[in-house]
Scaffold this motif. Structure first.
Motif, short mmCIF file in Angstrom:
data_model
loop_
_atom_site.label_atom_id
_atom_site.label_comp_id
_atom_site.label_asym_id
_atom_site.label_seq_id
_atom_site.Cartn_x
_atom_site.Cartn_y
_atom_site.Cartn_z
N UNK A 1 87.97 52.87 -5.64
CA UNK A 1 87.59 51.58 -6.23
C UNK A 1 88.32 51.38 -7.56
N UNK A 2 88.55 50.11 -7.90
CA UNK A 2 89.07 49.75 -9.22
C UNK A 2 88.17 48.67 -9.80
N UNK B 1 99.07 49.40 -11.50
CA UNK B 1 98.16 50.00 -10.52
C UNK B 1 98.77 51.27 -9.92
N UNK B 2 100.06 51.24 -9.64
CA UNK B 2 100.73 52.46 -9.15
C UNK B 2 100.66 53.55 -10.21
N UNK C 1 102.67 39.43 -11.56
CA UNK C 1 102.27 40.20 -10.39
C UNK C 1 102.99 41.53 -10.30
N UNK C 2 104.29 41.53 -10.60
CA UNK C 2 105.06 42.78 -10.59
C UNK C 2 104.49 43.76 -11.60
N UNK C 3 104.22 43.28 -12.81
CA UNK C 3 103.67 44.15 -13.85
C UNK C 3 102.31 44.71 -13.45
N UNK D 1 95.66 56.04 -4.34
CA UNK D 1 94.82 54.98 -3.79
C UNK D 1 95.60 53.84 -3.14
N UNK D 2 96.81 53.58 -3.63
CA UNK D 2 97.46 52.33 -3.25
C UNK D 2 98.69 52.50 -2.36
N UNK D 3 98.80 51.58 -1.41
CA UNK D 3 100.01 51.32 -0.65
C UNK D 3 100.36 49.85 -0.92
N UNK D 4 101.54 49.42 -0.52
CA UNK D 4 102.02 48.07 -0.85
C UNK D 4 101.11 46.96 -0.33
#
Length: 578
Positions: free
Chosen positions: A111-112, A182-183, A175-177, A155-158
């Motif tokens: 979770x975030x 998050x990565x 959005x990129x930032x 936790x994350x994938x694209x």
């Protein structure tokens, strides 16, 4: 019995690990497009979940948390994370479209912290477009390291990154930032990835991957596409030398991680992202590069680019290319529909295309699943990999247009199943929902109320007599697409007038009804088309009101190559026969 069980288990495991790793994605800058829009396109080329889901805007209580779910597109379906092979996500917290009865609920990896308000967006295997015209495209890339998901570490994938971006951002750079942060904070798992991110003004290419099997981080880089240029990626990283520039961003660890792994040293010059973190092309030579060559050649034939290179890390094809003529939605989707027609690689020609010029080439296990043992044949070889491929589940072209309000300016032209037999349908960013037939479907169920099922059924049936049936399909497709493009200006002027008169709700309702009615007409016609094809070409004949059982024989060149002339024309033995 033991042999059967072993074979079944191995087969099931191979199926379960099949990733949708074969997409093509493009980005067209505002000065390269015919109308000044920024365009993003994507063909999602992996047989699986073909639904287009509407995720509504939501308000969230202070202190609430957002679930992060596993993405089967990353490393294949994994039962421990819930969902199913045919339903990418089953959850109540993403709106009605994902609250699907009869399937196991998805299990969060972690979770975030949630934000107060999240935006509405169109979602499929990756996020597509939100209500503020933020637009995303995707393709999978081969990285040196592809870590597994891990709670608290990776936790994350694209896929989930793209959704969080659409939920929270209005601009591409923002959005990129956010995805980069998050990565950096929560880690990255799965394959290498390219995400194209665009708004009404600019477009970015963001590429990412893991670099340690059991590490907690990931690395990423992003490069802006020039406004007057066209970009394409096809299952291979495309960003090369990393430099300090307003038009480039990257993770803080991109240099240190490369040095730590022994993949790069400053004495060797600038860090080449593709060479350092990538692992070449998927499956076989030209699996990726041929598509890049073809797309760039179609938009800029004057460049006379060569189809042949010396290796997978060639720099022969520029990061972005200025098109000879400004590009329209139709131009972009024509690229996705391409089977190398008219080139030396034309898949509608030759013995493999059969007597009726079928461009579809089924893949063997070795080329359709990377890094897996086992073969379906001892014959070594490969077919050309086209931009249009039989196992595509959907494709689209997004438009972000700054001169219109977001609800009208954001427009997704969506085509179910493979591009060559798809029909583009418009869906405005400001709709209140998407048509029900787009939001339902299961590859293991025949559903006449599913848009994907209808298009996939017709596409598969057309392979029986492709050169004939594709004309019937295009006749219907062209009529619907011409009508949609023809009505576009009038529809948008009506919606704009309502908004100017402070009737935004009425405008959204009008756009929703228009998109829904058009989609329903397409669905009904596609099932009628399937019946028409069945009757017209029944038993290999041509059957029309002019007469039934009209003969349609094989072409002479094909008959000669398959040995027709050696058929039983006499009672004498052929030489060499026993």
């Amino acid at each position: 019995m033991k042999t059967f069980l072993l074979t079944f288990v191995v087969g099931a495991l191979l199926l379960a690990t099949y990733p949708a790793a074969a997409c093509t994605t493009t980005l067209t800058g505002k000065k390269a497009s015919a109308d000044g829009s920024v365009m993003v396109s994507h063909s999602d080329d992996g047989l699986g979940d073909g639904r287009l889901i509407y995720v509504p805007a939501m308000d969230h209580k202070k202190g609430s948390m957002r679930a992060v779910y596993y993405d089967g597109c990353s490393l294949g379906y994994k039962p421990e994370w819930g969902g199913s092979e045919t339903q990418r996500l089953v959850a109540k917290d993403r709106g009605p479209g994902y609250d699907t009865a009869g399937y196991t609920h998805s299990v969060p990896i972690g979770y975030i912290p949630q934000v107060k308000h999240t935006y509405a967006y169109f979602d499929a295997n990756y996020g597509i477009m939100n209500e503020h015209q933020l637009s995303i495209g995707e393709c999978t890339d081969k990285a040196k390291v592809e870590p597994e998901p891990a709670p608290g570490k990776r936790l994350f994938y694209s896929s989930e990154l793209s959704r969080v971006a659409l939920e929270r951002c209005t601009k591409a750079r923002e959005a990129v930032k956010l995805m980069g942060k998050l990565i950096d904070k929560y880690g990255y798992y799965g394959t290498g990835e390219t995400l194209l991110v665009a708004d009404t003004e600019e477009g970015w290419v963001m590429e990412m991957c893991g670099y340690e099997k059991d590490g907690t981080g990931g690395v990423w880089v992003a490069q802006r596409v020039p406004d007057d240029s066209f970009f394409v990626a096809a299952n291979q990283f495309r960003i090369r030398d990393i430099r300090d520039s307003r038009d480039m961003m990257h993770s803080k660890n991109v240099f240190s991680a490369a040095k730590e792994k022994g993949w790069w040293s400053p004495k060797n010059g600038p860090l080449d992202w593709t060479k350092t973190y990538g692992d070449g092309e998927y499956h076989h030579p030209y699996y990726s590069l041929r598509r890049v060559w073809r797309a760039q050649s179609l938009v800029a034939p004057s460049k006379k680019l060569s189809a042949w290179v010396k290796g997978p890390l060639t720099k022969k094809y520029p990061f972005a290319i200025k098109p000879d003529n400004k590009l329209s939605v139709e131009n972009i989707f024509t690229i996705h529909r391409d089977n190398y027609e008219g080139t030396e690689f034309d898949l509608t020609k030759g013995l493999a295309a059969g007597p009726f010029n079928d461009p579809n080439r089924f893949e063997g296990q070795a080329e359709s699943v990377s890094k897996k043992e086992g073969e379906l044949s001892t014959v070594k070889g490969a077919f050309e990999r086209p931009l249009n491929i039989y196992r595509c589940v959907y494709a689209y072209v997004n438009q972000s247009r700054k001169w219109l309000p977001d609800s009208i300016g954001g427009l997704t032209w969506y085509g179910p199943d493979r591009p060559a037999t798809a029909c583009l349908m418009p869906f405005y960013a400001g709709v209140n929902n998407l048509p029900a037939p787009l939001q339902q479907g299961d590859i293991l169920k025949f559903d006449r109320n599913s848009m994907w099922t209808a298009f996939n059924y017709v596409a598969n049936y057309a392979m029986l007599k492709y050169s004939f049936m594709i004309k019937d399909i295009h006749s219907v497709r062209d009529r619907f697409e011409a009508e949609a493009f023809g009505r576009q200006l009038g529809i948008e002027q009506t919606a704009l007038s309502l908004i100017k008169n402070k009737k935004k709700a009425e405008a959204k309702e009008m756009l929703t009804k228009y998109c829904d009615d058009n989609a329903q007409k397409v669905l009904n016609k596609w099932w009628k088309l399937s019946e028409h094809l069945y009757i017209k070409y029944n038993d290999g004949y041509l059957n029309t009101s002019a007469g039934i059982a009209q003969s349609v024989f094989y072409p002479a060149w094909w008959l000669k190559q398959v040995g027709y002339e050696k058929g039983p024309l006499t009672y004498a033995k052929h030489p060499g026969e026993h």
